[in-house]
Design an enzyme around this catalytic site. Sequence first.
Site, PDB file in Angstrom:
ATOM      1  CB  ALA A  11      -0.930  -0.018   1.209  1.00 41.77           C
ATOM      2  CG  ASN A  12      -0.164   4.652  -1.583  1.00 43.39           C
ATOM      3  OD1 ASN A  12      -0.855   5.482  -1.003  1.00 43.39           O
ATOM      4  ND2 ASN A  12      -0.575   4.011  -2.672  1.00 43.39           N
ATOM      5  NE  ARG A  13       5.523   7.084   4.237  1.00 46.86           N
ATOM      6  CZ  ARG A  13       5.778   6.404   5.351  1.00 46.86           C
ATOM      7  NH1 ARG A  13       4.882   6.351   6.316  1.00 46.86           N
ATOM      8  NH2 ARG A  13       6.920   5.787   5.507  1.00 46.86           N
TER       9      ARG A  13
END
Length: 394
Positions: A205-207
């Site tokens: 995933a990412n931020r």
Amino acid sequence: MNRKLLLIISGSIAAYKALELARLARRDGFAVTGLLTDAGARFVTPHALAAITGSRVFGDLWSLEEETHSGHIRLAREHDLIVVAPASADLIAKMALGLADDLASTVLLATTRPILAAPAMNPTMWSHPATQAHIATLRARGVTVVGPAEGEMAEPESGPGRLVEPPELLAAIRAALAAGPLAGRHALVTSGPTREAIDPVRYIANRSSGRQGHAIAAALAALGARVTLVSGPVHLPDPPGVSMRRVESARDMLAACEAALPADIAVCAAAVADWRPATGQGRKIKKVPGEAPPSLALAENPDILATLARAGPQRPALVVGFAAETDDVIAHAQAKRVRKGCDWIVANDVSGDVMGGRENAVHIVTAQGVEDWPRMAKEEVARRLAARIAEVFA
Ligand code: C5P
């Protein structure tokens, strides 16, 4: 806001949900008049509808008593919005052809008021070329068509054909009646990160927090647009008055976006993962003592922005993308605008605390040039962007 609805219920098993819609609409302050077609009255009784709407129910074109109480022309004219929910394949066909052989179809032909139709039928009936042609005709005449949704049906079949859920229909009714520069427009917004499964428990995933995309959805809805917000997993409340589509992966997000078309506006603010693990693992990858760690082969994800921007006749009139860059922000954004085929790029420098943060400093890159906006809260960026979009549709 205007507050008088005529709710036409035609023959579909989903008719029971129209009672819930009537209840929610009344609680929201709308006056609701119910009208049942013959087939509708097989699924919902006039008594139930009268009890929930708190007013008399209509249904018979030839009833002297009904006609004296409130003639069909008055019914057609005295409401602010005519809601057909559920709209059966049969009633949709009558509307498209201009038939008027019962009270519902006569009112729909005699009205000058806006119409919102929520289709519900078997998926094969929905995808039949006849139904699709009728829906295209209705849309071209300015009827707002909401749904159908996809999923499990009463019959053991699934696909597009489900009536959109009552809370979402209410949001669409509010949007159809809203005043505002984007009233009558449909905006599709993507937001948040995507999650790409490595196995059933792990993911990439990412931020992204979804804060910018959610704020844009809220700002467009505040200007009167009907908004579909397709969001990856976020820890944010649903913005008021928008239809949510919750997804996990990039591929789910693309499917949800394509299902939401047609739209007038698309704003792709999601931080879509560029890659996903190439082999979707059905089973958890075991850690075996002494064995080397597994390597992760990646496959490229579909580009949602580029797909929407090249969606042919379904392409939204205005497609807006984002570019998060750490260097040469403007040059990269200009190249990205052309590469993706979108109209505008909202470019930001993410070398600082923008990703997941509360503020943003952006540049709007269009075919005409570049606008530099000062650093401000993401909500303010959203309000300004929505206002800028409204200018295009003025
Ligand atoms: O190519 P890049 O990821 O920098 O492009 C960013 C823009 O493209 C954003 O608007 C993002 O929402 C969109 N995008 C997308 N699908 C992808 C990758 C990016 O819609 N797979």
